[in-house]
Design an enzyme around this catalytic site. Sequence first.
Site, short mmCIF file in Angstrom:
data_model
loop_
_atom_site.label_atom_id
_atom_site.label_comp_id
_atom_site.label_asym_id
_atom_site.label_seq_id
_atom_site.Cartn_x
_atom_site.Cartn_y
_atom_site.Cartn_z
N GLU A 236 28.97 79.26 37.20
CA GLU A 236 28.49 79.03 36.55
C GLU A 236 26.82 79.12 36.53
OE1 GLU A 236 28.37 74.95 38.20
OE2 GLU A 236 28.41 73.80 36.13
N GLU A 369 17.85 71.71 44.70
CA GLU A 369 17.32 70.91 46.27
C GLU A 369 18.50 72.51 47.05
OE1 GLU A 369 16.97 68.81 44.21
OE2 GLU A 369 15.70 68.15 44.35
C1 LIG Z 1 23.58 67.73 31.70
C2 LIG Z 1 24.69 68.04 32.45
C3 LIG Z 1 26.09 68.54 33.34
C4 LIG Z 1 26.73 68.70 33.89
N1 LIG Z 1 28.38 68.15 33.67
C5 LIG Z 1 29.19 68.45 34.92
C6 LIG Z 1 30.50 68.53 34.09
O1 LIG Z 1 30.94 69.70 32.98
N2 LIG Z 1 31.16 69.30 35.09
C7 LIG Z 1 30.92 68.56 36.47
O2 LIG Z 1 31.73 68.83 37.23
N3 LIG Z 1 29.41 67.57 36.75
C8 LIG Z 1 28.76 68.13 35.88
N4 LIG Z 1 27.85 67.48 36.04
C9 LIG Z 1 27.69 67.28 37.53
C10 LIG Z 1 26.76 67.99 38.33
O3 LIG Z 1 26.93 68.81 38.83
C11 LIG Z 1 25.62 67.12 39.66
O4 LIG Z 1 24.73 65.68 38.80
C12 LIG Z 1 25.35 67.70 40.18
O5 LIG Z 1 26.09 68.57 41.20
C13 LIG Z 1 24.50 66.97 41.37
O6 LIG Z 1 25.71 65.79 41.95
P1 LIG Z 1 24.95 63.96 41.93
O7 LIG Z 1 24.67 64.14 40.29
O8 LIG Z 1 26.21 63.69 42.53
O9 LIG Z 1 24.15 63.75 42.92
P2 LIG Z 1 23.64 63.92 44.43
O10 LIG Z 1 24.15 65.01 45.35
O11 LIG Z 1 23.76 62.52 45.06
O12 LIG Z 1 22.31 64.19 45.25
C14 LIG Z 1 21.37 62.85 44.96
C15 LIG Z 1 19.89 63.61 44.93
O13 LIG Z 1 19.69 63.99 46.36
C16 LIG Z 1 20.10 65.71 46.26
N5 LIG Z 1 20.76 65.65 47.74
C17 LIG Z 1 22.02 66.18 48.12
N6 LIG Z 1 22.44 67.29 48.73
C18 LIG Z 1 21.79 67.06 49.59
C19 LIG Z 1 20.69 67.90 50.78
N7 LIG Z 1 21.98 68.46 51.54
N8 LIG Z 1 19.68 68.73 50.62
C20 LIG Z 1 18.51 68.66 49.71
N9 LIG Z 1 19.05 67.54 48.83
C21 LIG Z 1 20.19 67.39 48.57
C22 LIG Z 1 19.91 65.64 45.38
O14 LIG Z 1 19.04 67.53 44.77
C23 LIG Z 1 19.03 64.97 44.43
O15 LIG Z 1 18.25 65.47 43.85
C24 LIG Z 1 26.89 67.98 35.38
C25 LIG Z 1 25.01 66.86 35.42
C26 LIG Z 1 24.34 67.00 34.70
C27 LIG Z 1 23.41 66.76 34.54
#
Ligand SMILES: Cc1cc2nc3c(=O)[nH]c(=O)nc-3n(C[C@H](O)[C@H](O)[C@H](O)COP(=O)(O)OP(=O)(O)OC[C@H]3O[C@@H](n4cnc5c(N)ncnc54)[C@H](O)[C@@H]3O)c2cc1C
Length: 399
Positions: A236, A369
């Site tokens: 990916e 991050e």
């Molecule tokens: C346009 C778009 C398309 C997407 N398409 C798909 C898709 O097709 N299929 C799918 O499955 N997902 C998809 N996603 C989801 C995407 O993979 C997740 O949004 C992403 O992995 C972050 O997870 P979260 O949104 O739950 O944020 P969280 O994991 O809750 O993170 C919130 C914040 O905390 C920070 N953070 C979390 N853990 C840590 C750490 N250990 N160290 C430092 N910082 C940390 C993160 O960087 C972020 O800034 C998509 C997202 C977007 C924006």
Amino acid sequence: MLSPVGGVIADELRGQVREFLAARDPAAADRLGFLRARFDAGLAWVHYPAGLGGQGISRALQPVVDAEFAAAGAPTNKPERNGIGLGMAAPTIAASGSGEQQKRWLRPLWTGEEIWCQLFSEPGAGSDLAGLATRAVADGDTWVVTGQKVWTSSAHLARWALLLARTNPDLPKHQGITYFALDMTTPGVEVRPLRQLTGEAEFNEVFLSGVVIPDADRIGGVGAGWQVATATLMNERVSIGGAALPREGGMIGAAVASWRAHPQRRTAGLHDRMLRLWADAEIARLAGVRLRQQLAAGYPGPEGSAAKLVFARLNQEISEFDVELSGAEGLRYDDWTMRRPEGANFYGRGPGYRFLRSTGNSIEGGTSEILRNIVAERVLGLPPENRVDKDVPWKDLPR
Ligand SMILES: Cc1cc2nc3c(=O)[nH]c(=O)nc-3n(C[C@H](O)[C@H](O)[C@H](O)COP(=O)(O)OP(=O)(O)OC[C@H]3O[C@@H](n4cnc5c(N)ncnc54)[C@H](O)[C@@H]3O)c2cc1C
């Protein structure tokens, strides 16, 4: 550059394409029939095995084939509609799918007849993907799946999904996950649009209520889902951040076009930023060339994470520059109509759209991050993050 041996193979490939085209006029041929025949001739993705659209030769030779077909005006498989299928599902199926699964899925995936999406993220599991809660319970030679996924790009177009589900809550979280392909037309799959900052709804939330999946659609072993998913995620990042672009392609292309078209908007400060962004974009492009050469030689490594990280940073900096360069015009948003686009287009429409869409680049495919953590640990060899929950069974973790 191709070696003398590579050159001979390139000539042979050109010959094969010309022979193929001589037998089928691309202007007159039925589009789907043409694409299926191209796959069957091993001229789809040349690095895939014979019988699966390729010839088992170097991936570096693909541009030779693509250039011949493009010059003849041949129909394409519209790769922008099936980014997840081509960039993530196909390499996962090729690496971990059974022979039968590869035969069933790869041809309609490549021709674009069947679009794929990725059911990984959940409301409580994004960066910490291994904490996912969707359950798959064995029932004879099927699995019954219940849970909720979110941010699923293209789920509204997809026939198939890559699905991660928990099959054993008594094991540490990374070990109790299994990987499936889900037929999105199965009863119990509900797709609801999620509107994003741009006004469009590229992605969705997907509810799975008692969805039955045949065990034959499991990819890899029971409990081996995390290893299979790691390969999907590495692909990916390469597919998002390491795409082949010409010089001045992608986001920098739009900014440069605007710079050249409006000399009256230039200032010394903007000039300095334009030059630095252009140089950074060119370095990222050349690093992408090297990354794809490494890929041609084997498996995608954690270096893809660095490419994806730089891609997100640059897209955001360049699109911000483009908005500033456009003056008041840059603040006028062209159209807020709710749309369901056919795939992501980071570089389309006006500067306002590009700026808003680029904010997602540092979240999708792994946040910046998280990618910095990966680069620190696996590329630079710095000490790992202290993860206290590594060996705790998933069901005992605080949720
Ligand atoms: C346009 C778009 C398309 C997407 N398409 C798909 C898709 O097709 N299929 C799918 O499955 N997902 C998809 N996603 C989801 C995407 O993979 C997740 O949004 C992403 O992995 C972050 O997870 P979260 O949104 O739950 O944020 P969280 O994991 O809750 O993170 C919130 C914040 O905390 C920070 N953070 C979390 N853990 C840590 C750490 N250990 N160290 C430092 N910082 C940390 C993160 O960087 C972020 O800034 C998509 C997202 C977007 C924006």
